[in-house]
Each structure stands twice: as structure tokens, then as C-alpha cells.
Write a protein that holds these residues in place. Structure first.
Motif, short mmCIF file in Angstrom:
data_model
loop_
_atom_site.label_atom_id
_atom_site.label_comp_id
_atom_site.label_asym_id
_atom_site.label_seq_id
_atom_site.Cartn_x
_atom_site.Cartn_y
_atom_site.Cartn_z
N GLY A 449 0.80 -1.21 0.00
CA GLY A 449 0.00 0.00 0.00
C GLY A 449 0.84 1.26 0.00
N TRP A 450 1.93 1.26 0.77
CA TRP A 450 2.82 2.43 0.82
C TRP A 450 3.40 2.71 -0.56
CZ3 TRP A 450 8.26 2.40 0.08
CH2 TRP A 450 8.88 3.63 0.33
N ALA A 451 3.72 1.67 -1.32
CA ALA A 451 4.27 1.87 -2.66
C ALA A 451 3.29 2.63 -3.56
CB ALA A 451 4.63 0.52 -3.28
N PHE A 452 2.01 2.34 -3.42
CA PHE A 452 1.01 3.04 -4.24
C PHE A 452 0.85 4.50 -3.82
CE2 PHE A 452 -0.21 -1.20 -5.58
CZ PHE A 452 -0.66 -1.00 -6.87
N TYR A 459 -2.41 10.65 -10.16
CA TYR A 459 -2.71 9.23 -10.27
C TYR A 459 -3.39 8.70 -9.01
CZ TYR A 459 0.07 8.74 -14.53
OH TYR A 459 0.53 8.83 -15.82
N GLU A 460 -4.05 9.59 -8.27
CA GLU A 460 -4.71 9.17 -7.03
C GLU A 460 -5.80 8.13 -7.31
OE1 GLU A 460 -7.51 11.75 -4.69
OE2 GLU A 460 -5.83 11.78 -3.29
N TRP A 461 -6.44 8.24 -8.45
CA TRP A 461 -7.47 7.26 -8.80
C TRP A 461 -6.88 5.85 -8.89
CZ3 TRP A 461 -6.72 4.35 -13.19
CH2 TRP A 461 -5.75 4.82 -14.09
N LEU A 462 -5.61 5.76 -9.33
CA LEU A 462 -4.97 4.45 -9.43
C LEU A 462 -4.67 3.89 -8.04
CD1 LEU A 462 -3.90 2.43 -11.51
CD2 LEU A 462 -1.67 3.58 -11.38
N GLU A 463 -4.41 4.78 -7.09
CA GLU A 463 -4.17 4.33 -5.71
C GLU A 463 -5.39 3.62 -5.15
OE1 GLU A 463 -3.18 6.31 -1.31
OE2 GLU A 463 -3.02 7.52 -3.14
N LEU A 464 -6.59 4.10 -5.52
CA LEU A 464 -7.82 3.45 -5.05
C LEU A 464 -8.17 2.25 -5.92
CD1 LEU A 464 -10.01 6.61 -4.34
CD2 LEU A 464 -8.76 5.23 -2.69
N ILE A 468 -6.00 -0.70 -3.57
CA ILE A 468 -6.82 -1.44 -2.60
C ILE A 468 -6.87 -2.92 -2.94
CG2 ILE A 468 -9.18 -1.73 -1.75
CD1 ILE A 468 -9.46 1.29 -1.72
N PRO A 469 -7.13 -3.33 -4.21
CA PRO A 469 -7.08 -4.76 -4.53
C PRO A 469 -5.70 -5.38 -4.30
CG PRO A 469 -8.26 -3.57 -6.24
CD PRO A 469 -7.63 -2.54 -5.36
N ALA A 470 -4.63 -4.61 -4.56
CA ALA A 470 -3.28 -5.14 -4.37
C ALA A 470 -3.00 -5.39 -2.88
CB ALA A 470 -2.26 -4.18 -4.94
N ILE A 471 -3.45 -4.47 -2.03
CA ILE A 471 -3.30 -4.66 -0.57
C ILE A 471 -4.04 -5.90 -0.13
CG2 ILE A 471 -3.87 -3.67 1.68
CD1 ILE A 471 -3.48 -0.89 0.40
#
Length: 504
Positions: A449-452, A459-464, A468-471
Motif C-alpha cells: 500500500g505504501w508503494a502506491f 494518479y490518485e485514482w490508481l491508488e484506489l 486497494i485490490p493489491a493490498i
């Protein structure tokens, strides 16, 4: 004795807990899917001021409904497990008690609506919010009765599908009718819909009471016996809501609205625990009647691990991208980011106490009540202390409003230590265990999650969308490999049918 060396009753209890757990996980996913539209609609259309005013009123209404059940959400299982009367008569006795008390509570709130709206005055349809108290209480009692028969699906349907989707759709529709009363009308409609969804399976399961008439003396005895349970329920509810009540008296409605939205996101993992209560309660009641306290400790330890595992996942999934989560609700709600993180952390540290309390309300209800009262007093005092300390330090109101969330997290952690120790003493066995694989999963998923969060702001939309699925994937990959045992895996797969003894 079953083929795995465990007593048949113990295996059946674990099967019941796992089956209920799977149903509740499905209910959680459905609840989350339905909660997001409501948060978006309420935040974007109505704004923080209207949401804050609505949030304070709902605090009072839900407390009145909780008191109206007189502890039957937990006490009904024990009453059914220890009675010789037809169960249909016992549950309808409980429905009568809930009806009488909730109608009295509704009348008081209808006559004095200022209790629900202490700082903004009352106009329009405000006082009519009180009429829904009865519906909430009856829905809770009927779902508790169904849970005694292991019908958790009814609770999922009423609470995770009908209620949240009704309030989401109605909030959008009523916005075009009244921007002031739209949320109130949507809430009343959603609670009424949940009542219908609760009563239909309740009547199908128990039927209408034939040859029954309410007994005054048993009803009074039931109310008196459940007083400690009602008090424990009210205090547990107050622990999660007194922070909002304190904010309502110290800050303007907009601050309350922002905090309420953070609470709504954080309350999603809380539902994981509360949805296990109807499954775990009857199992504990039966084992207590049989004198099998070691089994109670094992069941609390098992369910506690399931819940804390899922809640820690949600802390990482919602807490690491917390700013983006709150920003999705609306730009003005980003100020609630810190509160969301502390509230999510509070749900994780609360898990051991929350599960232990399911056993304590049956085995040491008065001592549990006293401890809960002391804890909520500590929480209130610490909330005020932190707010006034930050005021003296010159911090702005958004930072001051985080004080109650910090106080809640610390109080819940203290409560977990005390209540786990109490139940372990009563059962003579440990009721909580911390596994190395669980801690490793937190570290690995946290790093993902920290990496995102290092992505550029645009690119905040990519963080969500991807973070979230990656975490989630990283966390459960580690959990499944190094933390889950054979009994844990039963939560995620179909269980074999109970063995049928061979004919002689």
C-alpha cells in the motif's frame, strides 16, 4: 466422537460458526457495496452541515431503539435455551416487551424533539423521525430469534441488502423533494423496509403464536433479568457514538458531518463483529448450559481470530489510501482523513474485547457492565481532555475533532486487555492468540500500500482502483500461507454434512 477426534457437539458448533461466518462475509461485501452510494449521495448532494444534523438525530433514535430491546438482542438466545415453554411463545413475549418500551421511547422523543436536535432546533418533519424507534427494535428482536435457529441469511438480507440500498436510493430521490428533510425521510423508509424484511422470515420460522397470551409476570422477570444485558448493549453502542455526541456539543454541524462520514466508513468492519453475535451467542449459551467452559474459550478464540484478521485487512485497505477514500465522498470531507485512520485502528484493537464480551454477558454480566461503564467514562473524559488540550495549543478545529477518535482507540485497546483477561479467568483457558503469520501479513500488505502512495497526485485514482485490490491480495496471500490452520479454512469452504450413524 467424530472422525477428526473432536466431540460431535464441538464440531457442529464450529460448523455453525463457520457457516454463519461465510454468510456474514457475504453480507459484509453486500453492505460495503450498498454503503458507498449512500456516502457519495449524502456527501455530494446534502453537504456536511445537513449530514451532521442528521447524524446527531440518528444517535438518539438508535439509542432509544437499543434500549427498547431490553437486551433481547443477546438475552433472547439464553431465554430460549433455558425454557420449557414453546419457543414461539417466548419470542412473542419478547416482541411485546420491545413494542411497549420502544413505543414509550418514541412518545418521549416525539413530544420533545429537541432531544434529537439539540443545537439546530426543529422544523418540518423532524419530530416524525421518532416514530421509527419501534421498527428498529422489532427488527433487532426478530433477527435475534432467527439467529437462534442459525438463520443468519435473514440478517444479511435485512441489514446488508434491504436497509442500505433503500436508504441510498431514497436519499437520492428525496433530495429532489426536500434538501432539509430528505435524509430523515430516507432513513425512516429504510428502517421500515428492514422491519418488513425481518418479520417475513421470522413469521415463517416461528409462526403466529397459537394459544398464547402475554404473561405479565414472566415479561417483568424477562425485563429485569435482561437489565444488565440492555445496559451492556447501550454502553457498547455509546462507546461507538459518544464521540459524535461530544462533537455535536462542541463543534458546528459541518464538523460533525465530516466525522460522521469517517465513522460510516470505519463502521463497515465493525459490522463483521456484530454480525457474528447472533451466531456465537447461541453456541455459547448451549455450552454454558452444558458446563463446557473450555469449548467457550476455544470458540471465542477462533471467532476472534477470524474477525481481527478481516478487520486488519480493512484497516490497511481503507487506512493507507484514507485521503482518497474521504475525497471520493466529497472534497470537504478530506478533513476527516486522520479521524478515519484512528477509527479503523480502533476497530482492530476492539476485536478481542468485542468477542470476549459475547461470553461475558452470559457468565459475568454484572461485572462486565461495571467495567463497560468505567471504560465509557474514561473515554468521555479523555475525549474532552484531548479536545481542550489541542485548543490550548492553538490547533484548528479539524485537528481538535480527531481527539475523540484517538480517545476511542485507546479506550478500546484498554477494554480488550481487561475483558480478555476476565473471560480467560472464567473459562480457565486463553481466549485470544496472536499469530506470527498475521503480523507478517500486515507488514507485507502495508509495504504494498505504501508503494502506491508514492504515485504522483494526478494518479490518485490508481491508488484506489489498483492499490486497494493489491493490498487485499498481498495480505490474504500471506495469511492463507502462514497464518491459517485447518479450522480457519473451514470459514472459506463448504463443510461436509454432519455424519449419520450407521445402522446396526
Amino acid at each position: 466422537m467424530s472422525t477428526d477426534g473432536r466431540p460431535a457437539s464441538s464440531r457442529e458448533d464450529l460448523n455453525a460458526l463457520a457457516k454463519g461466518g461465510r454468510t456474514n462475509i457475504l453480507g459484509f461485501i453486500l453492505r460495503l457495496a450498498a454503503r458507498i452510494p449512500f456516502l457519495f449521495i449524502a456527501g455530494r448532494l446534502y453537504g456536511a452541515d445537513t449530514v451532521g444534523r442528521f447524524a446527531l438525530a440518528v444517535v438518539v433514535v438508535e439509542l432509544a431503539a437499543l434500549l427498547g430491546t431490553l437486551g433481547l438482542k443477546r438475552g433472547l438466545a439464553q431465554a430460549l435455551a433455558s425454557t420449557d415453554r414453546p419457543h414461539v411463545h417466548v419470542v412473542w413475549d419478547g416482541m411485546v416487551v420491545a413494542f411497549i418500551v420502544s413505543v414509550i421511547a418514541s412518545a418521549v422523543l416525539f413530544a420533545f424533539p429537541v432531544i434529537m436536535f439539540p443545537s439546530t432546533g426543529t422544523t418540518g418533519l423532524d419530530r416524525y423521525l421518532a416514530v421509527i424507534v419501534f421498527a428498529i427494535a422489532w427488527s433487532d428482536v426478530s433477527l435475534a430469534a432467527l439467529a437462534y435457529r442459525h438463520n443468519v441469511q435473514a440478517s444479511v438480507t435485512a441489514r446488508a441488502i434491504v436497509e442500505p440500498w433503500t436508504i441510498s436510493i431514497a436519499a437520492w430521490a428525496f433530495y429532489y423533494v426536500s434538501t432539509r428533510d430528505g435524509l430523515i425521510m430516507a432513513y425512516v423508509l429504510s428502517m421500515a423496509a428492514a422491519l418488513v424484511a425481518s418479520l417475513i422470515p421470522f413469521v415463517r420460522s416461528y409462526g403466529l403464536p397459537r394459544g398464547w397470551s402475554p404473561r405479565v409476570r414472566p415479561l417483568m422477570q424477562l425485563a429485569r433479568r435482561n437489565a444488565p444485558l440492555a445496559g451492556a448493549d447501550a454502553i457498547e453502542w455509546g462507546t461507538r457514538n459518544i464521540d459524535r455526541f461530544i462533537l455535536g456539543y462542541l463543534f458546528p454541524p459541518a464538523i460533525v458531518g465530516i466525522y460522521y462520514m469517517a465513522q460510516q466508513v470505519a463502521s463497515v468492519p465493525q459490522k463483521l463483529k456484530t454480525s457474528f453475535d447472533p451466531v456465537l451467542g447461541p453456541v455459547i449459551a448451549r455450552n454454558l448450559a452444558a458446563g463446557n467452559r473450555a469449548a467457550i474459550a476455544a470458540q471465542v478464540r477462533q471467532v476472534g481470530f477470524w474477525i481481527i484478521t478481516l478487520q486488519a485487512a480493512l484497516l490497511l485497505m481503507f487506512g493507507i489510501p484514507a485521503e482518497g477514500v474521504m475525497g471520493m465522498i466529497g472534497p470537504q470531507f478530506v478533513a476527516g482523513t486522520a479521524a478515519l485512520c484512528f477509527l479503523l485502528a480502533g476497530e482492530v484493537v476492539a476485536s478481542p474485547a468485542a468477542v470476549s464480551e459475547v461470553g461475558l454477558v452470559y457468565m459475568a454480566r454484572h461485572r462486565n457492565l461495571v467495567v463497560s461503564m468505567l471504560l465509557i467514562a474514561f473515554q468521555a473524559a479523555l475525549s474532552f481532555a484531548l479536545i481542550f488540550l489541542m485548543r490550548d495549543m492553538g490547533w484548528d478545529v479539524n485537528h481538535q475533532a480527531v481527539g475523540p477518535a484517538v480517545a476511542l482507540m485507546l479506550t478500546l485497546a484498554l477494554g480488550s486487555v481487561i475483558k480478555c483477561w476476565m473471560l480467560a479467568t472464567l473459562t480457565g483457558a486463553s481466549v485470544f492468540s496472536l499469530r506470527g503469520g498475521f503480523l507478517a501479513a500486515i507488514v507485507v500488505a502495508g509495504a504494498v500500500g505504501w508503494a502506491f502512495t508514492l504515485l504522483p497526485p494526478h494518479y490518485e485514482w490508481l491508488e484506489l482502483a489498483a492499490g486497494i485490490p493489491a493490498i487485499f491480495a498481498a495480505y490474504f496471500a500471506v495469511i492463507a500461507r502462514w497464518a491459517f490452520g485447518e479450522e480457519d479454512r473451514k470459514l472459506f469452504r463448504k463443510l461436509p454434512k454432519p455424519e449419520v450413524p450407521e445402522a446396526a
